[in-house]
Scaffold this motif. Sequence first.
Motif, PDB file in Angstrom:
ATOM      1  N   ARG A   1       0.850  -1.192   0.000  1.00  0.00           N
ATOM      2  CA  ARG A   1       0.000   0.000   0.000  1.00  0.00           C
ATOM      3  C   ARG A   1       0.883   1.238   0.000  1.00  0.00           C
ATOM      4  N   SER A   2       0.344   2.331  -0.525  1.00  0.00           N
ATOM      5  CA  SER A   2       1.093   3.578  -0.587  1.00  0.00           C
ATOM      6  C   SER A   2       0.383   4.652   0.219  1.00  0.00           C
ATOM      7  N   PHE A   3       1.185   5.473   0.901  1.00  0.00           N
ATOM      8  CA  PHE A   3       0.644   6.609   1.639  1.00  0.00           C
ATOM      9  C   PHE A   3       0.891   7.919   0.901  1.00  0.00           C
ATOM     10  N   VAL A   4       1.388   7.807  -0.329  1.00  0.00           N
ATOM     11  CA  VAL A   4       1.485   8.973  -1.195  1.00  0.00           C
ATOM     12  C   VAL A   4       0.119   9.156  -1.848  1.00  0.00           C
ATOM     13  N   PRO A   5      -0.544  10.291  -1.655  1.00  0.00           N
ATOM     14  CA  PRO A   5      -1.888  10.464  -2.217  1.00  0.00           C
ATOM     15  C   PRO A   5      -1.896  10.257  -3.727  1.00  0.00           C
ATOM     16  N   SER A   6      -2.965   9.666  -4.219  1.00  0.00           N
ATOM     17  CA  SER A   6      -3.091   9.444  -5.661  1.00  0.00           C
ATOM     18  C   SER A   6      -3.439  10.754  -6.359  1.00  0.00           C
TER      19      SER A   6
ATOM     20  N   SER B   1      -6.364  16.549   2.341  1.00  0.00           N
ATOM     21  CA  SER B   1      -5.417  16.963   3.369  1.00  0.00           C
ATOM     22  C   SER B   1      -4.665  15.749   3.905  1.00  0.00           C
ATOM     23  N   VAL B   2      -3.396  15.951   4.212  1.00  0.00           N
ATOM     24  CA  VAL B   2      -2.524  14.879   4.672  1.00  0.00           C
ATOM     25  C   VAL B   2      -2.327  15.013   6.175  1.00  0.00           C
ATOM     26  N   THR B   3      -2.632  13.960   6.921  1.00  0.00           N
ATOM     27  CA  THR B   3      -2.441  13.982   8.367  1.00  0.00           C
ATOM     28  C   THR B   3      -0.961  13.854   8.699  1.00  0.00           C
ATOM     29  N   ALA B   4      -0.608  14.155   9.939  1.00  0.00           N
ATOM     30  CA  ALA B   4       0.785  14.043  10.370  1.00  0.00           C
ATOM     31  C   ALA B   4       1.270  12.603  10.260  1.00  0.00           C
ATOM     32  N   GLU B   5       0.388  11.641  10.602  1.00  0.00           N
ATOM     33  CA  GLU B   5       0.770  10.229  10.516  1.00  0.00           C
ATOM     34  C   GLU B   5       1.003   9.820   9.066  1.00  0.00           C
ATOM     35  N   GLN B   6       0.118  10.265   8.165  1.00  0.00           N
ATOM     36  CA  GLN B   6       0.291   9.933   6.759  1.00  0.00           C
ATOM     37  C   GLN B   6       1.536  10.609   6.197  1.00  0.00           C
ATOM     38  N   ALA B   7       1.797  11.840   6.621  1.00  0.00           N
ATOM     39  CA  ALA B   7       2.978  12.555   6.138  1.00  0.00           C
ATOM     40  C   ALA B   7       4.254  11.817   6.522  1.00  0.00           C
ATOM     41  N   GLU B   8       4.294  11.265   7.737  1.00  0.00           N
ATOM     42  CA  GLU B   8       5.486  10.535   8.173  1.00  0.00           C
ATOM     43  C   GLU B   8       5.737   9.315   7.290  1.00  0.00           C
ATOM     44  N   LEU B   9       4.674   8.571   6.984  1.00  0.00           N
ATOM     45  CA  LEU B   9       4.822   7.377   6.159  1.00  0.00           C
ATOM     46  C   LEU B   9       5.130   7.748   4.708  1.00  0.00           C
ATOM     47  N   MET B  10       4.528   8.814   4.240  1.00  0.00           N
ATOM     48  CA  MET B  10       4.798   9.303   2.890  1.00  0.00           C
ATOM     49  C   MET B  10       6.265   9.707   2.746  1.00  0.00           C
ATOM     50  N   LEU B  11       6.787  10.410   3.744  1.00  0.00           N
ATOM     51  CA  LEU B  11       8.192  10.819   3.717  1.00  0.00           C
ATOM     52  C   LEU B  11       9.121   9.607   3.763  1.00  0.00           C
ATOM     53  N   ALA B  12       8.733   8.586   4.519  1.00  0.00           N
ATOM     54  CA  ALA B  12       9.554   7.371   4.572  1.00  0.00           C
ATOM     55  C   ALA B  12       9.647   6.726   3.198  1.00  0.00           C
ATOM     56  N   GLN B  13       8.530   6.659   2.475  1.00  0.00           N
ATOM     57  CA  GLN B  13       8.552   6.100   1.123  1.00  0.00           C
ATOM     58  C   GLN B  13       9.459   6.912   0.206  1.00  0.00           C
ATOM     59  N   LEU B  14       9.319   8.227   0.254  1.00  0.00           N
ATOM     60  CA  LEU B  14      10.133   9.090  -0.605  1.00  0.00           C
ATOM     61  C   LEU B  14      11.614   8.989  -0.244  1.00  0.00           C
ATOM     62  N   ALA B  15      11.918   8.963   1.058  1.00  0.00           N
ATOM     63  CA  ALA B  15      13.318   8.925   1.484  1.00  0.00           C
ATOM     64  C   ALA B  15      14.000   7.642   1.039  1.00  0.00           C
ATOM     65  N   TRP B  16      13.348   6.499   1.258  1.00  0.00           N
ATOM     66  CA  TRP B  16      13.972   5.230   0.882  1.00  0.00           C
ATOM     67  C   TRP B  16      14.070   5.090  -0.634  1.00  0.00           C
TER      68      TRP B  16
END
Length: 585
Positions: free
Chosen positions: A225-230, A256-271
Motif C-alpha cells: 500500500r502507498s501513503f502517497v496520495p493518488s 489533506s494529509v495527516t501528520a501520521e500519513q505525512a510521516e509514512l509518505m516521507l519514509a517512502q520518498l526517502a527510501w
Amino acid sequence: MSPRSRRTTAGVFAPLAVALAVLCGCTALPTSGPVVQSRGTDHGDSHRASDIDARPPLDGASRVEVVAGFLDAMTAWPVQTSVAKQYLTDEAAAGWNPRQETLIYSDSLPVRESSGTVSVQLTAADRLDAAGAWRGAVGSEELTLDFQVSVEDGEYRIVDPPDALVVPASWFRQRYHQVSLYYFDQMAQILVPEPVFVPEGDQLATSLVSGLLAGPPPLAQGVVRSFVPSGLSIGLSVPVDEAGVADISLAGEAQSVTAEQAELMLAQLAWTLRQDPSVTALRVTLDGSALPLPGGVSQYSVDAAAAYGPAGPGGSKSLYAVSQGRLLAGSRDTDLDPVTGVLGDEGAGVVAVAVSPDNEQAAAVDRGGRRVRLATVDESTSQPAAQVLLDGGDYARPSWDNAGRLWVLERRPGGAVVWLYDGEGVRTVQVPGITGTRARELAVSRDGTRLVAVVRTAEVDAVVGARLLVGGRGQVRRAGRPFVVRAPEGSKITDLAWAGPTRVAVLTATAPGRLYEVDVVAADGATVGVDVVSTIVNGEVLGLAASPVEDAPMYAVYADRFVDIVRQESHDIGPDGISQLDYAG
C-alpha cells in the motif's frame, strides 16, 4: 564444549569478492585464489550510452523497410517515439501506446514479408509492464510480431503496431538499470521494495519520484500500500541542489494529509530517493504548501526513516549455529556459545533452526527432521519448555518474517505442503508453484511479501517465487501466481537465502563435496540489466549465511569454519564443528 572462532584470511573467493565489492561499493580486495570459474554483472557498460537519433521513413520505402525502420526508431536515445510514429498511419499513431509494456529481445531474424503481412521473428524476449517491473519471458506463441501495412498518402505505413516499446537486449543493458520503489506492507510496519527498471541519466530523482507517484506495479496490487496520495504529479522534474537536497513540488487534487500519513509518505520518498547518490535530503510541497516535517526540521534526511527499512528495525547481525545438536549464538568477532534456552541444552537434538528477527524465539527442527519445536532463545521462566508445532513429517529449515510469522516447508511424497504459524495456530497455505511440487527448501522475505523455494523438476532444481497477500491485521490471505526466480541449470541447489531485500543467494553443487557455485540473483527473476554475481569455489560448502540487513557479510559455511565472501576472512570453528550457520530470520 562450544566451538571457538579464530579469524584468518581465506583465498578461495577472490573473483566473487571482487564482483560483490562492485555491488557493495567496496575496494582494495584480493584478486587471486583457486577459483574455477566466475562471471560478473549482466548490467551494461557503466559509461554513458551514446545518443541515437532516430531516422524518419524514406520516400518510397518498401513494406519491409518501413517495419525495419519502425523497430530501429524505437531505439532512439534519449527515449522518444515521435519519429517512430512517422512509420504509422495517422490513426495508428494516435492510438499507439508504447508505454504499455517493453519487449526486450535477445535477437531477431531478418524482417520478412508473406502474403501482404510483414513479420519479425524474435528468438527470445522478456517483458516489462507499464511501471517497468519485470514480467518474465515472452511465450513462444508471442515471439512472432506481425504487422499489417497499408498505403497512406502514397507511402507504406503500419496499421497495427504492438502497444509496446520493442528494443534489443544489448541496447537495454546499456541504458536501463533496476531500482526499487518503496511502498508499505498492509500493516504499515515495514517498507517493501518493488523493483522496476528506469533509464540511466541525470534525471534519476525525477524517474524515482514519478514511479512512486504512479502507485504500485500491477503485480504488487493487493500486496503493498502507498501513503502517497493518488492523483499527484511533479511537473517537469525533481531538482537536486548542490547540497544534495531534492525539492519535490507535488501538484494535484489531494486531500489533506495527516501528520501520521505525512510521516509514512516521507519514509517512502526517502527510501526511494536514497538510491540516487546525489540526494542526501528532501523537501516536499503539496500544492504550494510545505509538507510538515517531523521535529520541525527544514529538510528530511534520506536516512531518517531507518526504523521502517525493508530489513526491519534493529539490523541485528547476530549469528546462530547448530553444533552437536545444540543452538549456539555469537557474532563474527565473538565465540559461538550455547544459548541459555532449552535449545542450547546438551541432547537438544537440533537438526536445523531459524531464529526470529527480534532474536527472541527459535524454531528448531529435531528428531532427525521429523518435528518442529518453538522455544525462546534465552532461558525464560514464562516459557520454560519448547512448544511442539509440527510432528511426524519431513521438515525443511523454517523461515521467519518481520511480523513474527513462521513458515515451514514439509516435504511429502505426494507433494510439498507449506505451513504457517502466526502466533495463534498452525495452518497450511496453498502456494501455487510450491504446494504439491517436489519443493526442497523455502525462505520468506523479511518484509513478508515474497516466498522463494527450491523446486525439483526432472532431476534439476529451479528457484520459484510467489507474492504473499496479507491483510491489514497481518493475516495471510493467499499467495499469488508463481514465477521463476532462477531457471534450472542442471545442478542440485543445496541452499538459498535472502542476501538483500530484492536479492536471493543460491548455492549449487557443481561437483558435490568439491566444487560449489554461489549465485546472487534478482528476486523478481529479472535476467537482463541486473547485477548478477556468480562463482565456483573449492571445498565442501554446507550452506550460506546471508541477511537482508545492509552491510551484513555473506558467509560460506563449512563444518570447521565460515568465510566472509567479500573480505575473505575465515573464522575457524573448534573441534565440535557446526552443521548450520545463519543470521536471524
